[in-house]
Design a protein around this motif. Structure first.
Motif, PDB file in Angstrom:
ATOM      1  N   ASP A 115       0.625  -1.030  -0.272  1.00 20.11           N
ATOM      2  CA  ASP A 115       0.016  -0.048   0.189  1.00 20.11           C
ATOM      3  C   ASP A 115       0.805   1.704  -0.043  1.00 20.11           C
ATOM      4  OD1 ASP A 115      -2.219  -1.317  -0.074  1.00 20.11           O
ATOM      5  OD2 ASP A 115      -2.302  -1.531   1.912  1.00 20.11           O
ATOM      6  N   TYR A 116       1.856   1.102   0.934  1.00 21.42           N
ATOM      7  CA  TYR A 116       3.038   2.087   1.160  1.00 21.42           C
ATOM      8  C   TYR A 116       3.565   2.641  -0.559  1.00 21.42           C
ATOM      9  CZ  TYR A 116       6.818   5.784   2.275  1.00 21.42           C
ATOM     10  OH  TYR A 116       7.069   6.825   2.370  1.00 21.42           O
ATOM     11  N   LEU A 117       4.123   1.578  -0.933  1.00 20.53           N
ATOM     12  CA  LEU A 117       4.823   1.461  -2.120  1.00 20.53           C
ATOM     13  C   LEU A 117       3.633   2.251  -3.043  1.00 20.53           C
ATOM     14  CD1 LEU A 117       7.060  -1.662  -1.848  1.00 20.53           C
ATOM     15  CD2 LEU A 117       7.866   0.833  -1.535  1.00 20.53           C
ATOM     16  N   LYS A 118       2.936   1.648  -3.373  1.00 19.22           N
ATOM     17  CA  LYS A 118       1.319   2.440  -5.093  1.00 19.22           C
ATOM     18  C   LYS A 118       1.293   3.511  -4.332  1.00 19.22           C
ATOM     19  CE  LYS A 118      -2.464   0.186  -6.994  1.00 19.22           C
ATOM     20  NZ  LYS A 118      -2.962  -0.967  -7.122  1.00 19.22           N
ATOM     21  N   SER A 119       0.771   3.610  -3.016  1.00 23.74           N
ATOM     22  CA  SER A 119       0.631   5.404  -2.741  1.00 23.74           C
ATOM     23  C   SER A 119       2.130   6.512  -3.383  1.00 23.74           C
ATOM     24  CB  SER A 119       0.161   5.411  -1.775  1.00 23.74           C
ATOM     25  OG  SER A 119       1.624   5.542  -0.687  1.00 23.74           O
ATOM     26  N   SER A 120       3.151   6.067  -3.495  1.00 23.69           N
ATOM     27  CA  SER A 120       3.619   6.798  -4.333  1.00 23.69           C
ATOM     28  C   SER A 120       4.290   7.338  -5.051  1.00 23.69           C
ATOM     29  CB  SER A 120       5.188   6.643  -3.175  1.00 23.69           C
ATOM     30  OG  SER A 120       5.836   5.481  -3.477  1.00 23.69           O
ATOM     31  N   GLN A 121       3.435   6.288  -6.342  1.00 23.79           N
ATOM     32  CA  GLN A 121       3.230   6.081  -7.206  1.00 23.79           C
ATOM     33  C   GLN A 121       2.240   6.701  -7.951  1.00 23.79           C
ATOM     34  OE1 GLN A 121       6.066   5.074  -9.021  1.00 23.79           O
ATOM     35  NE2 GLN A 121       6.944   5.349  -7.063  1.00 23.79           N
ATOM     36  N   ASN A 122       1.524   6.767  -7.458  1.00 27.40           N
ATOM     37  CA  ASN A 122      -0.234   7.914  -7.851  1.00 27.40           C
ATOM     38  C   ASN A 122      -0.929   6.522  -8.610  1.00 27.40           C
ATOM     39  OD1 ASN A 122      -1.279   9.525  -7.367  1.00 27.40           O
ATOM     40  ND2 ASN A 122      -0.568  11.004  -8.479  1.00 27.40           N
ATOM     41  N   LYS A 123      -0.895   5.467  -8.420  1.00 23.09           N
ATOM     42  CA  LYS A 123      -1.973   4.288  -9.337  1.00 23.09           C
ATOM     43  C   LYS A 123      -2.393   3.761  -8.796  1.00 23.09           C
ATOM     44  CE  LYS A 123       2.342   3.774 -12.111  1.00 23.09           C
ATOM     45  NZ  LYS A 123       3.491   2.377 -13.083  1.00 23.09           N
ATOM     46  N   ASN A 124      -3.729   3.775  -9.038  1.00 28.29           N
ATOM     47  CA  ASN A 124      -4.873   3.221  -8.291  1.00 28.29           C
ATOM     48  C   ASN A 124      -5.944   2.429  -8.706  1.00 28.29           C
ATOM     49  OD1 ASN A 124      -4.424   5.626  -6.765  1.00 28.29           O
ATOM     50  ND2 ASN A 124      -5.392   6.971  -7.711  1.00 28.29           N
ATOM     51  N   PHE A 125      -5.243   1.643  -9.839  1.00 32.22           N
ATOM     52  CA  PHE A 125      -6.104   0.945 -10.444  1.00 32.22           C
ATOM     53  C   PHE A 125      -5.627  -0.404  -9.555  1.00 32.22           C
ATOM     54  CE2 PHE A 125      -6.596   4.047 -13.526  1.00 32.22           C
ATOM     55  CZ  PHE A 125      -7.901   4.073 -13.333  1.00 32.22           C
TER      56      PHE A 125
END
Length: 197
Positions: free
Chosen positions: A141-151
């Motif tokens: 979740d943390y890694l993905k949140s920094s990439q702005n990818k929500n899908f």
């Protein structure tokens, strides 16, 4: 990138590192500010039994070591290259002079340090869980949140299973089993050995 590359190169020196090369060691006093031009660096420490714990993995444009300079304390961890890396280092006093002359730069450093503290707080919440799924999902979740990818399955995890274990305090075998369980539950997708979240 915290410090503009042109300014960094005019005041600092470029260093070239091979994979798995130490940049600094735990308990050494800081003499430099470091910024990655290209490559990956892990900040790590070792538990009493010799198991590695990775605090973070940094990449192009990211900086490290400044917190020890500002605190005037020894490094609480090691910095080690993961890949072949090109890093610019500024001597401590030059770094402090540059920051003192540029308030906008100090503001960017405060923001960077704040993001690091935020990451630590978020990860502590997950790392105290006994559930491997909660620990790994928190990291993802943390890694993905920094990439702005929500899908769903839009983010390719840039870590090996071993690195995920070192970041969460889990052994690699537990990470492998947990990822397979998460795939069955459709939390992640595995394609050609790569994890997508």
């Amino acid at each position: 990138m915290i410090i503009n590359e042109d300014l960094l190169l005019s005041k600092g020196e470029i260093r070239y590192y091979k994979p798995n090369q130490l940049i600094f060691c735990e308990n050494e006093f800081p003499f430099y500010y470091y910024q990655i031009i290209e490559g990956n660096v892990k900040l790590n420490s070792y538990k009493e039994e010799g198991k590695e714990f990775i605090h973070s993995i940094l990449s192009d444009g990211q900086n490290f070591g400044e917190y020890a300079i500002f605190a005037d304390k020894p490094y609480p961890m090691n910095a080690e290259t993961v890949t072949k890396s090109t890093i610019v280092r500024l001597p401590k006093q030059i770094f402090l002079d540059v920051v003192g002359q540029r308030p906008e730069l100090l503001s960017r450093i405060v923001r960077s340090l704040s993001q690091g503290m935020y990451y630590e707080c978020v990860m502590k919440k997950y790392l105290t869980s006994l559930s491997p799924v909660v620990k790994i999902r928190g990291l993802l979740d943390y890694l993905k949140s920094s990439q702005n990818k929500n899908f769903l399955y839009s983010f390719k995890i840039p870590l090996t299973r071993n690195q995920m274990g070192c970041l969460t305090g889990l052994c690699e075998e537990t990470v492998i089993r947990t990822i397979k369980k998460m795939e069955k539950e459709k939390i992640v997708s595995i394609r050609n050995g790569k994890i997508f979240y």
